[in-house]
Design an enzyme around this catalytic site. Structure first.
Site: not given
Ligand code: 3PY
Ligand code: MG
Length: 264
Positions: A51, A76, A155, A181
């Protein structure tokens, strides 16, 4: 052979030294910003290429500056961009966080890019990494799989359902929970609630499963309080907010302090 704190990153994580690690998290693609944050008492620095707006050149420079401060750099990658995972390790990253790893197949694809045989098929060319780790290429080949850490982000619902299969993949060193997420997934798109009971429950389940497999568990925390709660729960590495959140919090705190004093 001398082992630096950076070389021993995986070992220090596994030993949960100092009650777990706190890492900075930087999305703004500015190596100078990384240089400043590396001077704070963080145990590591994450460059967020999912991101955040990092390109490969800036990320490689950022990794060098984190390492110059004596700390491990973590990257990441964007979703499914496993080719970048290899390049970031070649640039000297100590760990890769891969978002949206939803199955054992996803986990195997990640390992293929991040570990040398026999675990994976990482292609040879650690041009900057051998300089950063200051070891001969042959030594790097022997040690890279344990010098570097591969983390699969959990996630989504399918990821939670498959967490045992993901953790069982050889070469996956641990999981990294993405509460934002995950909260969207668990509420079927209804809510962004990273600090909810549902997330706490999922996190505790993930912690139990990670420990059952003898693997690491890490998570994104939106602020210091959240990060502290995660460490108390027993996580190995946590985030205490993004660099922009920390910058804006610092700015708000300074303005409020000045206004309060001026009005007194
Ligand atoms: C999330 O919380 O979805 C993440 O990817 C943290 O940045
Ligand atoms: Mg995320």
């Amino acid at each position: 052979m001398m082992t630096t704190d950076i070389d021993d990153f995986a070992g220090r994580l596994k030993r949960r030294e100092n009650g777990g690690m706190i890492s900075a998290w930087v999305g703004t693609p500015d190596p100078f910003l990384v240089n400043h944050l590396s001077q704070e008492d963080f145990d590591a620095v994450v460059l967020d290429m999912q991101h955040g707006m990092w390109d490969m050149t800036a990320a490689a420079q950022g990794i060098a500056l984190v390492r110059l401060a004596g700390k491990p750099a973590i990257a990441r990658i964007p979703v499914g961009d496993f080719a970048s995972a290899s390049r970031l390790l070649d640039a000297g990253a100590s760990a890769i966080i891969a978002p949206m790893i939803n199955s054992a197949d996803d986990a195997r694809a990640l390992v293929k890019a991040t570990k040398y045989p026999p675990l994976g098929e990482r292609s040879w060319g650690p041009s900057l990494a051998v300089n950063h780790f200051a070891i001969a290429p042959e030594d790097y080949l022997q040690r890279a799989n344990s010098l570097t850490v591969t983390l699969a982000m959990i996630e989504t619902r399918p990821a939670l359902d498959a967490i045992d299969e993901i953790l069982a993949v050889d070469g996956i060193d641990g999981v990294f929970i993405g509460p934002a997420d995950l909260s969207i997934a668990l509420s079927n798109g209804a809510r962004l609630a990273p600090e909810s009971a549902a997330i706490d429950q999922a996190l505790e389940h993930a912690l139990t499963r990670a420990r059952a497999h003898g693997k690491l568990i890490c998570a994104f925390g939106g602020d210091g309080d959240r990060a502290g709660r995660y460490l108390k729960l027993g996580l190995d590495l946590v985030i205490a907010g993004t660099e922009t959140a920390q910058l804006r919090f610092g700015a708000r705190t300074a303005i409020a302090a000045a206004r309060k004093l001026a009005a007194s």
